[in-house]
Design a protein around this motif. Structure first.
Motif, PDB file in Angstrom:
ATOM      1  N   UNK A  51       0.835  -1.195   0.000  1.00  0.00           N
ATOM      2  CA  UNK A  51       0.000   0.000   0.000  1.00  0.00           C
ATOM      3  C   UNK A  51       0.872   1.247   0.000  1.00  0.00           C
ATOM      4  N   UNK A  52       0.463   2.253  -0.758  1.00  0.00           N
ATOM      5  CA  UNK A  52       1.253   3.480  -0.875  1.00  0.00           C
ATOM      6  C   UNK A  52       1.440   4.174   0.472  1.00  0.00           C
ATOM      7  N   UNK A  53       0.511   3.960   1.406  1.00  0.00           N
ATOM      8  CA  UNK A  53       0.625   4.594   2.721  1.00  0.00           C
ATOM      9  C   UNK A  53       1.869   4.134   3.475  1.00  0.00           C
ATOM     10  N   UNK A  54       2.406   2.978   3.099  1.00  0.00           N
ATOM     11  CA  UNK A  54       3.619   2.473   3.755  1.00  0.00           C
ATOM     12  C   UNK A  54       4.822   3.381   3.531  1.00  0.00           C
ATOM     13  N   UNK A  55       4.826   4.142   2.451  1.00  0.00           N
ATOM     14  CA  UNK A  55       5.957   5.040   2.190  1.00  0.00           C
ATOM     15  C   UNK A  55       6.014   6.127   3.249  1.00  0.00           C
TER      16      UNK A  55
END
Length: 225
Positions: A51-55
């Protein structure tokens, strides 16, 4: 990426996870291939399969991820050279020469011939040609410890001043003749009529590098009484 990104916070307290490493691996490939500006966080997340939120969670954002890539490369590459970088101090010029040979030989095998170095090399070369604040991270984590070790060994092998400009130039020249086989890999293969740079070709490069080292040591010693 400008100098202001240096102040961007990174989520260093986030725990290690497979997702974090997947993001680093994907980002090193994409940043190396496309550069910082042309690479989006969405495509990094998609390539990593997370998931992009992990960045934001792991790195605080795109700039933090980029810096983390530089730190990861410095750590990982240096770790593969530790066995030759962390040897005990040499006892005399011959041992210093042998220790220097060991470092240059291992660097040749790693940089010139290891397929796993393709993506890291592209990332690092981009920093050489179009530097960002991340270059300082690469310098402190990788370039400085390796060149510092080689400079100390050169001084022990030849009696040269380790702090002189000439010593630094000689060491950079020795390393540079290895780097060209990665930076200009395709052109080298065309000129040498090689299909690739594999173990046989790496051995030939290594022989050349060590011959250059021995010639420089001999020339240095001739200058001294």
């Amino acid at each position: 990426m400008d100098a202001e990104t240096k102040a961007t916070p990174t989520a260093k307290t986030a725990p290690a996870s497979p997702g974090r490493q997947k993001l680093l691996d994907a980002a090193i490939v994409l940043f190396g291939r496309k550069g910082f500006d042309a690479t989006t966080t969405r495509e990094i997340a998609e390539a990593a399969g997370v998931n992009i939120a992990n960045i934001a969670y792991h790195f605080g954002g795109k700039e933090g991820l980029y810096r983390a890539c530089a730190e990861e490369l410095g750590r990982a590459i240096k770790a593969r050279l530790t066995v030759v970088l962390d040897r005990a101090p040499p006892q005399g010029p011959l041992e210093a020469r042998d220790a220097m040979t060991a470092v240059l030989s291992r660097m040749t095998r790693l940089i010139a011939a290891d397929p796993a170095m393709a993506a890291p090399a592209r990332f690092i070369l981009r920093e050489y040609f179009d530097p960002t604040p991340a270059l300082r991270l690469l310098y402190r984590g990788l370039i400085e410890p390796i060149s510092g070790r080689l400079i100390a060994l050169w001084a022990a092998a030849t009696g040269a001043d380790p702090d002189s400009e000439e010593t630094r130039l000689i060491v950079l020249g020795l390393v540079g003749q290895i780097l060209v086989f990665r930076a200009a890999r395709d052109a080298v293969c065309l000129r040498m009529e090689w299909e690739t740079i594999g173990p046989r070709e790496a051995e030939a490069i290594e022989t050349m590098v060590i011959a250059t080292l021995d010639a420089r040591i001999a020339a240095e010693k001739e200058k001294r009484p």
